[in-house]
Design an enzyme around this catalytic site. Structure first.
Site, mmCIF file in Angstrom:
data_model
loop_
_atom_site.group_PDB
_atom_site.id
_atom_site.type_symbol
_atom_site.label_atom_id
_atom_site.label_comp_id
_atom_site.label_asym_id
_atom_site.label_seq_id
_atom_site.Cartn_x
_atom_site.Cartn_y
_atom_site.Cartn_z
ATOM 1 N N HIS A 228 0.829 -1.206 0.000
ATOM 2 C CA HIS A 228 0.000 0.000 0.000
ATOM 3 C C HIS A 228 0.864 1.256 0.000
ATOM 4 O O HIS A 228 0.428 2.312 0.472
ATOM 5 C CB HIS A 228 -0.929 0.013 1.220
ATOM 6 N N HIS B 143 -7.346 -0.783 2.526
ATOM 7 C CA HIS B 143 -6.641 -1.261 1.350
ATOM 8 C C HIS B 143 -6.854 -0.221 0.247
ATOM 9 O O HIS B 143 -7.951 0.327 0.102
ATOM 10 C CB HIS B 143 -7.181 -2.622 0.935
#
Length: 626
Positions: free
Chosen positions: A558, A601
Site C-alpha cells: 500500500h 486497502h
C-alpha cells in the site's frame, strides 16, 4: 432457469470471453510497435498500471483526442491470475526487483518492496479486498489544502468506478448476517464488486467476540464508516474472477483507434521548454543499457504521470523536478526545486501475531490442508458452481480498530508523546523547513485521528483463523524514494523508515495487547485460543518492543504519498488539480498524490483518484480550448 443452470451459463460466458482476453488478435491490436509511434499525441500517460489505464480509458472516450500509454511492463496472460487463489500470489514477473535499504528500527533488516511492473499495475496482483477508508481519512486530505478531495468530493468517483452486484448466495448472506447498502456503490461502473459466497463458521464467532470487547459491527462501511468491524466485498465479477483495470478499463477500450499502448518501454525523462512547460517524454526499450537509442514523443495537451509511488517521483527527479541538492549531486539541471518529490513515503506496516485454536469449529481455513474429503468438496463446489471456500480471495471481513478502543486508558498518553516530539528528530535529514511545516500539519490531523472513535488505527483482517496480520494504518514515520546520484536510471533507494518514530511502536504494542483482549473474549473461548507469538511470557512494553523490532515488515503493498497533494509551502508536489508545482503541462494521477495514507486497502481509493483525475484533465483542456 435454475440457480445452478444460471451459474453454468455465467461460467461458460466467462470462459468464452476469457479466451478472447488471453489469446486472440484483439489482445494485441492496440500494442503498437515503436516504429509505429506518432511524433505527437494529445495526451501521454506514463504508466499502464491501475490509474494509468483508468485515465487513458476516460481521455480516449473523446475520439478526437489521441492518447499514448507507455508502460515498462507487459501483460500477464496467466489464466490463474484472475482466479481467487491469485489473491495471495505475487508473481515475480509482475514486480520490480527491488528491496529497501536496511531499516534501522527493524534490526537493520531489508524489507520487501511491492511495486507492480505489469499492465493493470497493482490491481493485477492484489488481494481483491475492495474497501474504502472512513470519511475522516479523505476529509483530512481536504484539510491539508485540497479543496474537493474530502469524502463527499470523492464519493461520486468511488461510485463511478464500481458496479455492486447482489451476492449470489442469499443463504450465505442470511446465515452470516452480511449487511450492505448498495446505494453507496455504483450501478454501471467498470469494476465489479460483490461478497464471495462463502463464510468460514469461525468468522461469525469472531464478529461476536469483537462486539464483546467494544468493537461494534457496521451495517455498511463503504459510505464513510470504515471503522470497527465490517464485511468487505471483493472486486470480482459474477463468475468470481478478478475484476481489475486491465479487463474492465483497458480491454473494452483497446479497439479505439485513438488509443495506443506501448509496452516494455521505460520513460527516462519528461522534457521541458525554456518556459518550464512539459512537452515531450524520452523513452527507451526495457533492458537496454544506458546510452542505448531513445525515442522522443511529444504531447500536445498534457503529460500525465501514473508510474506509481516508486517511479513517479523517480521520473520527476530524473527530469529535474525534485530536491535541488539531490538533483545537483546527480548532475541534473533543476527545472523546479520541489523538496517533497520522493518524500512522505507511507505504507501499512504489518506484524504477524500467532494464536492457535485447540477446539476449532469445522470447517475452518486449515481444513483445506488437513481434511482431504473437505478439500475435494471445496474443489467440486468451485469448479461446478463457483461457490464454496475457494471463492474467497483474501477474506471478506476486517476490523479497523480505533486507538480509543485498543487502548482506552493509554491513548491520550500516546497523543501527548507525539505532540511533544521535536518533529525533525524522526524525519529524514533532508527535510526542509517547508516539509517540516507540512509534517506538523499532518501530525495535527494524525493525532486527532488517534483520539477519534470513528477512525481505525490498526487493521485486523479476520476470516476464522486464530492468527492475523496486525497492520499499522496511520504511521507517524516517513520514508523516502531517492534516485541513485551515480546512475539515475538504476532503481532508486527506498527507505521506509519503518517505526523510526517510537510512537509507531507504541501503537503496535497497543494493537498486540488488544488482540490478546479479543482472544480472551467470552465467545472466543469455545475455540480454545492459545498464544504462540509473541508468547505469554512477553508481557512488558520493552519485551513487546523487541518483538516488534524483530518481526515487523514495512509494506502491505500500500505504498503511497511520494508526490503528495499539498501546497508547495508545506512541501507538496501537486496542487488539488494534480498539476505539478512550478511547471505546466504535467500532472500526476496515481497513488503517489495521496498526502496521508487512509486506513484501508488502497485499490478502491486509487480508482476514485484516477476517475477524478480524468475529469480534472478533461476540464482543464476544455478551458484552454484544446
Amino acid at each position: 432457469m435454475s440457480r445452478i443452470n444460471l451459474l453454468l451459463v455465467l461460467l461458460a460466458l466467462s470462459y468464452a470471453s476469457y479466451g478472447t482476453y488471453l489469446g486472440r488478435d484483439e489482445l494485441v491490436q492496440r500494442q503498437i510497435d515503436p516504429g509505429a509511434l506518432k511524433s505527437a499525441y494529445d495526451y501521454i500517460v506514463v504508466g499502464g498500471g491501475q490509474s494509468g489505464l483508468v485515465i487513458a480509458n476516460r481521455l480516449s472516450e473523446d475520439p478526437t483526442k489521441t492518447v499514448l500509454v507507455v508502460e515498462y511492463g507487459t501483460f500477464d496472460n496467466n489464466p490463474g491470475q484472475v482466479e481467487p487463489s491469485s489473491a495471495k500470489n505475487y508473481p515475480p514477473m509482475d514486480l520490480f526487483n527491488v528491496t529497501s535499504v536496511p531499516q534501522r528500527a527493524l534490526g537493520n533488516r531489508t524489507t520487501t518492496v511491492y511495486a507492480a511492473a505489469v499492465i493493470g499495475g497493482g490491481s493485477t496482483i492484489n488481494g481483491m479486498f475492495f474497501e474504502r477508508g472512513s470519511a475522516e481519512d479523505y476529509d483530512n486530505w481536504e484539510k491539508l489544502g485540497n479543496a474537493g478531495w474530502g469524502f463527499s468530493g470523492l464519493l461520486p468517483y468511488f461510485k463511478k468506478s464500481t458496479t455492486f452486484n447482489t451476492p449470489i448466495d442469499p443463504a450465505v448472506v442470511a446465515d452470516a448476517n452480511i449487511t450492505c447498502d448498495a446505494s453507496v456503490y455504483g450501478t454501471d461502473g467498470p469494476i465489479q464488486a460483490t461478497y464471495p459466497p462463502w463464510v468460514w463458521p469461525g468468522t461469525k464467532i469472531q464478529f461476536k467476540a469483537f462486539n464483546e470487547v467494544g468493537v461494534l459491527t457496521q451495517f455498511e462501511a463503504a459510505g464513510g464508516k470504515s471503522y470497527n468491524a465490517y464485511w468487505v466485498p471483493s472486486n470480482v465479477d459474477p463468475s468470481g474472477r478478478r475484476s481489475y483495470a486491465r479487463n474492465e478499463y483497458f480491454d473494452p477500450a483497446q479497439s479505439r483507434p485513438n488509443l495506443s499502448l506501448l509496452v516494455n518501454y521505460r520513460v527516462n525523462e519528461v522534457l521541458f521548454s525554456s518556459t518550464k512547460h512539459a512537452h515531450s517524454v524520452r523513452i527507451q526499450a526495457r533492458g537496454t543499457a544506458n546510452g542505448a537509442p531513445t525515442i522522443t514523443v511529444s504531447a500536445n495537451t498534457e503529460i500525465v504521470l501514473c508510474a506509481g509511488w516508486l517511479h513517479t517521483p523517480h521520473i520527476l527527479q530524473r527530469s529535474g523536478v525534485g530536491p535541488k541538492a539531490l538533483l545537483t549531486a546527480a548532475g541534473i539541471p533543476v527545472i523546479s526545486d520541489l523538496p517533497g518529490v520522493g518524500s512522505n513515503l507511507q505504507d501499512h506496516a504489518p506484524i504477524f501475531i500467532q494464536f492457535a485454536y485447540t477446539t476449532d469449529v469445522f470447517p475452518n481455513p486449515s481444513s483445506l490442508q488437513t481434511n482431504a474429503t473437505f478439500a475435494a468438496w471445496a474443489e467440486q463446489q468451485w469448479t461446478q458452481l463457483r461457490e464454496g471456500p475457494l471463492s474467497l480471495t483474501t477474506g471478506n471481513s476486517v476490523g479497523a480498530i480505533p486507538l480509543t478502543t485498543m487502548n482506552p486508558t493509554g491513548y491520550q498518553a500516546i497523543i501527548s508523546k507525539a505532540l511533544a516530539q521535536t518533529p525533525a528528530t524522526y524525519l529524514p535529514k533532508a527535510y526542509t523547513a517547508e516539509q517540516l511545516a507540512g509534517f506538523i500539519e499532518q501530525r495535527k490531523l494524525l493525532t486527532a485521528s488517534y483520539g477519534s472513535s470513528t477512525n481505525g488505527i490498526f487493521e485486523v483482517p479476520f476470516e476464522g483463523s486464530a492468527s492475523a496480520a496486525l497492520c499499522l494504518e496511520k504511521p507517524m514515520s516517513r520514508g523516502t524514494v531517492t534516485l541513485n546520484t551515480t546512475d539515475r536510471y538504476a532503481e532508486p533507494s527506498i527507505d521506509f523508515n519503518t517505526n523510526i518514530n517510537p510512537v509507531d511502536v507504541d501503537l503496535t504494542i497497543s494493537a498486540a495487547r488488544f488482540y490478546r483482549t479479543w482472544m480472551a473474549a467470552p465467545s472466543m473461548q469455545q475455540l480454545g485460543p492459545t498464544e504462540l507469538s509473541p508468547g505469554t511470557n512477553v508481557t512488558t512494553d520493552a519485551q513487546l518492543s523487541t518483538w516488534v523490532s524483530s518481526g515487523m515488515g514495512s509494506s502491505t503493498a500500500h505504498s503511497c504519498c511520494t508526490a503528495a497533494m499539498m501546497p508547495q509551502n508545506l512541501g507538496g508536489v501537486v496542487s488539488p488539480d494534480l498539476l505539478v508545482h512550478g511547471v505546466t503541462g504535467l500532472s500526476v494521477g496515481d497513488i503517489s498524490v495521496i498526502p496521508l495514507i487512509p486506513a484501508t486497502h488502497t485499490c478502491a481509493t486509487v480508482y476514485a483518484i484516477a476517475e477524478k483525475a480524468a475529469d480534472l484533465i478533461k476540464a482543464r483542456a476544455a478551458h484552454a480550448g484544446f
